[in-house]
Design a protein around this motif. Structure first.
Motif, mmCIF file in Angstrom:
data_model
loop_
_atom_site.group_PDB
_atom_site.id
_atom_site.type_symbol
_atom_site.label_atom_id
_atom_site.label_comp_id
_atom_site.label_asym_id
_atom_site.label_seq_id
_atom_site.Cartn_x
_atom_site.Cartn_y
_atom_site.Cartn_z
ATOM 1 N N THR A 118 23.294 41.958 110.245
ATOM 2 C CA THR A 118 23.528 42.852 111.376
ATOM 3 C C THR A 118 24.393 42.123 112.395
ATOM 4 O O THR A 118 24.044 41.030 112.837
ATOM 5 C CB THR A 118 22.192 43.276 112.016
ATOM 6 N N ILE A 142 21.336 53.331 106.669
ATOM 7 C CA ILE A 142 20.997 52.498 105.514
ATOM 8 C C ILE A 142 19.486 52.490 105.327
ATOM 9 O O ILE A 142 18.724 52.404 106.294
ATOM 10 C CB ILE A 142 21.468 51.044 105.747
ATOM 11 N N ARG A 143 19.078 52.527 104.077
ATOM 12 C CA ARG A 143 17.661 52.382 103.740
ATOM 13 C C ARG A 143 17.533 51.156 102.834
ATOM 14 O O ARG A 143 18.133 51.117 101.765
ATOM 15 C CB ARG A 143 17.151 53.634 103.057
ATOM 16 N N TYR A 144 16.764 50.184 103.286
ATOM 17 C CA TYR A 144 16.550 48.965 102.515
ATOM 18 C C TYR A 144 15.326 49.149 101.630
ATOM 19 O O TYR A 144 14.279 49.612 102.100
ATOM 20 C CB TYR A 144 16.371 47.771 103.453
ATOM 21 N N GLU A 145 15.447 48.765 100.358
ATOM 22 C CA GLU A 145 14.364 48.958 99.383
ATOM 23 C C GLU A 145 13.051 48.322 99.806
ATOM 24 O O GLU A 145 11.982 48.866 99.558
ATOM 25 C CB GLU A 145 14.781 48.409 98.021
ATOM 26 N N GLN A 146 13.116 47.161 100.440
ATOM 27 C CA GLN A 146 11.894 46.428 100.764
ATOM 28 C C GLN A 146 11.188 46.967 102.011
ATOM 29 O O GLN A 146 10.099 46.501 102.351
ATOM 30 C CB GLN A 146 12.181 44.927 100.919
ATOM 31 N N HIS A 149 10.958 53.648 105.322
ATOM 32 C CA HIS A 149 11.737 54.384 106.315
ATOM 33 C C HIS A 149 11.201 55.799 106.421
ATOM 34 O O HIS A 149 10.706 56.354 105.439
ATOM 35 C CB HIS A 149 13.210 54.454 105.884
ATOM 36 N N THR A 155 12.722 52.672 110.631
ATOM 37 C CA THR A 155 11.600 51.872 110.131
ATOM 38 C C THR A 155 10.927 51.137 111.289
ATOM 39 O O THR A 155 11.572 50.870 112.308
ATOM 40 C CB THR A 155 12.092 50.873 109.052
ATOM 41 N N TRP A 165 19.557 51.165 110.770
ATOM 42 C CA TRP A 165 20.824 50.469 110.534
ATOM 43 C C TRP A 165 21.869 51.432 110.004
ATOM 44 O O TRP A 165 21.554 52.360 109.265
ATOM 45 C CB TRP A 165 20.653 49.356 109.499
ATOM 46 N N THR A 173 27.492 45.841 109.429
ATOM 47 C CA THR A 173 26.207 46.462 109.722
ATOM 48 C C THR A 173 25.869 46.378 111.202
ATOM 49 O O THR A 173 26.010 45.328 111.834
ATOM 50 C CB THR A 173 25.091 45.787 108.900
#
Length: 180
Positions: A118, A142-146, A149, A155, A165, A173
């Motif tokens: 970021t 953006i959606r982060y897998e870990q 959201h 999140t 993000w 980012t």
């Protein structure tokens, strides 16, 4: 030779509100002229880099300044404060305002989008409304897998609050954060 630091008196832990003044080389004092606070009296000096007195601006490399102008000015609605050359590109840089002053230097460079980190964060009052407005302007979040959201891509933030993000066309980012 080691870098030069300045000792500072901190009133209640808040240097910006303490009214500190430089009165002699290397020391900052309170307006009363008294040097020292509780930490100083206990023999624990507080150190500040000389850079702490200056405004900080994020610099963002982009591969195509015209495409970036469309995103930063059109999609995000940031006002242009200045434009100028960038290395070998006439008109290849912009300074955008945010929060009442200059905030982002955007310049054309071959190094655009090379970091997944970021690069800058906007702290907003109403995260849901800001996300809705940006989505309506064409921003994808953006959606982060870990991470978990909500439907908008927001999140929970570590330590409290919430965060979302998004990226510019070069993959730089950015984040939006709110304390609620």
């Amino acid at each position: 030779m080691s870098p030069r630091f300045s000792r500072a008196v901190v009133d209640g832990g808040n240097a910006s509100a303490s009214g500190l003044h430089r009165v002699r080389t290397g020391w900052l004092t309170e307006p009363s002229g008294r040097v020292g606070d509780d930490r100083r009296r206990r023999g624990v000096p507080q150190w500040f880099m000389p850079l702490s007195r200056y405004h900080l601006r994020a610099s963002i490399a982009v591969s195509d300044i015209e495409r970036a102008v469309g995103f930063y000015e059109g999609t995000l609605g940031l006002p242009v404060l200045r434009s100028g050359p960038s290395a070998h590109v006439a008109g290849g840089s912009r300074v955008y305002g945010s929060g009442g002053g200059p905030a982002l230097n955007v310049y054309q460079s071959a190094t655009a989008g090379k970091t997944p980190a970021t690069l800058a964060t906007w702290y907003v009052d109403d995260l849901d409304q800001t996300v809705d407005e940006l989505v309506a302007s064409g921003v994808e979040f953006i959606r982060y897998e870990q991470l978990e959201h909500d439907a908008k891509g927001i999140t929970p933030r570590a330590g409290g609050g919430r965060i979302a993000w998004f990226q510019d066309p070069d993959g730089n980012t950015f984040a939006l954060e709110a304390d609620t």
